[in-house]
Design a protein around this motif. Structure first.
Motif, short mmCIF file in Angstrom:
data_model
loop_
_atom_site.label_atom_id
_atom_site.label_comp_id
_atom_site.label_asym_id
_atom_site.label_seq_id
_atom_site.Cartn_x
_atom_site.Cartn_y
_atom_site.Cartn_z
N SER A 257 42.87 -65.59 -39.71
CA SER A 257 43.22 -65.54 -38.29
C SER A 257 42.05 -65.02 -37.47
CB SER A 257 44.43 -64.64 -38.08
OG SER A 257 45.55 -65.19 -38.74
N ASN A 303 37.95 -61.69 -38.42
CA ASN A 303 39.41 -61.82 -38.41
C ASN A 303 39.99 -60.87 -37.37
OD1 ASN A 303 38.71 -63.21 -40.71
ND2 ASN A 303 40.51 -62.51 -41.86
N SER A 304 41.05 -61.31 -36.71
CA SER A 304 41.66 -60.45 -35.71
C SER A 304 43.07 -60.91 -35.38
CB SER A 304 40.82 -60.46 -34.43
OG SER A 304 41.49 -59.76 -33.40
N TYR A 305 43.89 -59.96 -34.97
CA TYR A 305 45.23 -60.25 -34.43
C TYR A 305 45.35 -59.69 -33.02
CZ TYR A 305 46.77 -61.69 -39.06
OH TYR A 305 46.93 -62.36 -40.24
N ALA A 306 44.21 -59.42 -32.37
CA ALA A 306 44.23 -58.65 -31.13
C ALA A 306 44.34 -59.50 -29.86
CB ALA A 306 42.98 -57.78 -31.04
N ASN B 48 44.63 -61.88 -45.41
CA ASN B 48 44.50 -62.08 -43.95
C ASN B 48 45.38 -61.04 -43.28
OD1 ASN B 48 43.85 -63.29 -41.51
ND2 ASN B 48 45.41 -64.89 -41.70
N THR B 73 42.23 -55.03 -37.93
CA THR B 73 42.20 -56.33 -37.24
C THR B 73 43.08 -56.35 -35.99
OG1 THR B 73 43.97 -57.19 -38.64
CG2 THR B 73 41.71 -57.63 -39.36
#
Ligand code: FAD
Ligand code: ZN
Lengths: 417, 104
Positions: A257, A303-306, B48, B73
């Motif tokens: 992601s 990668n990040s979910y921010a 992930n 993340t």
């Protein structure tokens, strides 16, 4: 009975000061059980629910969305729609989608504002030219409209592009898909939501799926922030978060992601009536109906979910934009934002059954799934309803990462969404 | 933009670095002994996580050396920087199904 949109209803509601329009969908409480539960109320999840009801007669369906409809990538994307992918499997899937787009406003009785203004992908060096021409030929063999334009042709199609031979990355030509263009992102989510709701689908917002109930290797229900729901079929359509959800069912996915950013300028008069993309200088630009220039490029590398990324990515794409369009140098940018896209190693999506019976995953659309919304929902509904992949979905199964039958679309999907 | 502390050069702008993805994924000792699923998992499957992530970075426009990091993340906060070939500081990150290579 759902209110229909027409010139007549518009006129009639105008006479009552637009105070009598109905709500477009209900907001029911979750029932204890459904035949199918869709996780994720973006365009793809809502389209899946719509086609489950419309094409397969499965109406006891819930769409569970942790936030609000279209608040994920559906409402954050730059709305480019095209089908000029290289490989047969992708061309078939995206072209199926484009054909559905072409009839979508009429099918949904909801204006999704599809504007087939033409999409150009620029070539700036010999490698680009060869790759682009190869793609034009491949597209034509697959019945996808595609043309090769030389530099003069590019200038004619988009007069504000700088085609001087003296720049660092001169424009040597472009592919053109005239049927490509843009659509209104929110309208797609809302139109499908309204259509699905009218056929009996429950659309439940502010309801996050937190786990799966699995017995004997088969799905028997989902856990949510609004209680447990029993079901024997679950479609996970949670762009960005698919690996997080799959992990809760003990499944590993080949996804990473990343943030993908975009930005818009202040609104200006119409100046740019097509879509221009360049993988080499790393930017794409179109102009919205409101007049803003809409721009984007590639993902942030980490990668990040921010739902946000680093500013140098924006700087880089602005530099690329000015290389192509010096005319924009005085424009002010209004806002930037990011979405979280999950990317497969071969830049193609997952439309797949899983090792857990009754659990299906639709994800990995990465930077380019908006264009696929109708087609994805259509083939995924079939896959869920029949418990076997739709022929167009079959190549996009999870086991391609075991068999090695990858569908490498990096050339068509890297920067160009 | 991230401010990354290279173990050799100190804090530098993210633009000097390149992210190399998940750390601690060791190449199998005897690839020929693996079946397709295990080989595919080694090539394509990566953790992930939403939260702490063990990842590799290279100071591409600086000393050009690789190192490991634990980064969140969701907040983008960098929690630890540690050398290649060593295990992450106790209690940080999730190694999940990744194979940890011992320092040699
Ligand atoms: C900046 C940007 C530009 C883009 N530009 C283009 C473009 O020009 N053309 C193009 O074709 N594509 C583009 N894309 C990609 C495109 O936006 C996506 O591929 C597509 O919108 C994905 O749709 P979706 O319905 O799968 O995902 P989403 O709209 O993200 O929907 C997924 C939903 O799942 C929900 N969810 C997640 N976890 C849970 C949970 N546990 N429980 C319940 N709900 C959950 C989320 O809240 C979200 O609403 C772009 C993306 C971005 C970010
Ligand atoms: Zn260094």
């Amino acid at each position: 009975m759902k209110q229909r949109f027409s010139a007549f209803t518009l006129l009639r509601n105008g006479l009552s000061w637009h105070e009598n329009w109905q709500r477009q969908w209900r907001s029911p409480d979750p029932k204890p059980a459904y035949d199918v539960v869709i996780v994720g109320g973006g365009g793809h999840g809502l389209a899946t629910a719509y086609y489950l009801a419309k094409e397969h007669g499965i109406t006891n369906v819930a769409v569970l969305e942790k936030g609000w409809l279209g608040g994920g990538n559906t409402g954050r994307n730059t709305t480019i729609v095209r089908s000029n992918y290289l490989w047969d499997e992708s061309a078939a899937l995206y072209e199926h989608s484009l054909k559905l787009w072409e009839g979508l406003s009429a099918d949904l009785n909801y204006n999704v504002m599809l504007s087939q203004r033409g999409v150009m992908n620029l070539a700036h060096n010999l490698g680009d030219v060869r790759e682009a021409q190869r793609r034009v030929h491949a597209n034509r063999l697959n019945g996808v409209d595609a043309e090769w334009l030389d530099t003069a042709g590019v200038k004619e199609f988009c007069p504000i592009i700088n085609t001087s031979p003296d720049v660092r990355y001169p424009v040597l030509g472009a592919t053109l898909q005239r049927r490509g263009g843009t659509a209104r992102h929110d309208a797609v989510a809302w139109g499908y939501a309204r259509g699905a709701d009218a056929r009996g689908v429950d659309i439940i917002q502010n309801c996050e799926v937190t786990g799966f109930d699995i017995e004997g290797g088969a799905i028997v229900g989902v856990q949510t922030t609004r209680g447990a729901i029993r079901t024997s079929k679950v479609g996970v359509v949670a762009a960005g978060h698919n690996s997080v959800l799959a992990a809760k069912a003990g499944i590993r996915l080949p996804l990473q992601s990343h943030p993908l950013q975009a930005l818009v300028s202040e609104p200006i008069k119409p100046v740019h009536d097509c879509v221009v993309m360049s993988n080499t200088v790393h930017v794409y630009v179109s102009q919205s109906d409101k007049g803003e220039l809409v721009m984007g490029a590639g993902i942030d590398g980490y990668n990040s979910y921010a739902q946000r990324g680093s500013f140098h990515i924006i700087e880089h794409q602005m530099a690329a934009c000015l290389e192509l369009f010096p005319i924009f140098s005085r424009l002010r940018m209004l806002r930037t934002w990011g979405g979280i896209v999950d990317v497969c190693p071969d830049a193609s999506p997952l439309l797949t059954k899983t090792p857990v019976a009754g659990l299906f995953i639709n994800g990995g659309w990465g930077t380019g799934g908006f264009k696929a919304t109708p087609g994805s929902g259509h083939v995924f509904a079939h896959t869920i309803a029949r418990d076997e992949p739709h022929p167009l979905a079959a190549p996009f199964s999870l086991d391609r990462f075991t068999t090695g039958a990858l569908i490498d679309e990096h050339g068509a999907a890297a920067v160009a969404h | 933009m991230l401010l990354i502390s290279c173990p050799h050069c100190g804090p530098c702008d993210e633009t000097e670095f390149h992210c190399g993805g998940e750390a601690h994924v060791a190449r199998p000792h005897d690839p020929a002994a693996l079946d397709d699923a295990a080989w595919g998992a080694f090539i394509f499957m990566r953790n992930n996580p939403k939260g702490q992530f063990n990842e590799r970075w290279v100071h591409a426009a600086g000393c050009r050396r690789w190192f490991n990091m634990v980064r969140d993340t969701v907040t983008h906060r960098i929690l630890a920087v540690y050398p290649m070939g060593s295990r992450p500081p106790a209690g940080l990150g999730h190694l999940g199904a990744a194979v940890v290579e011992d320092a040699q």
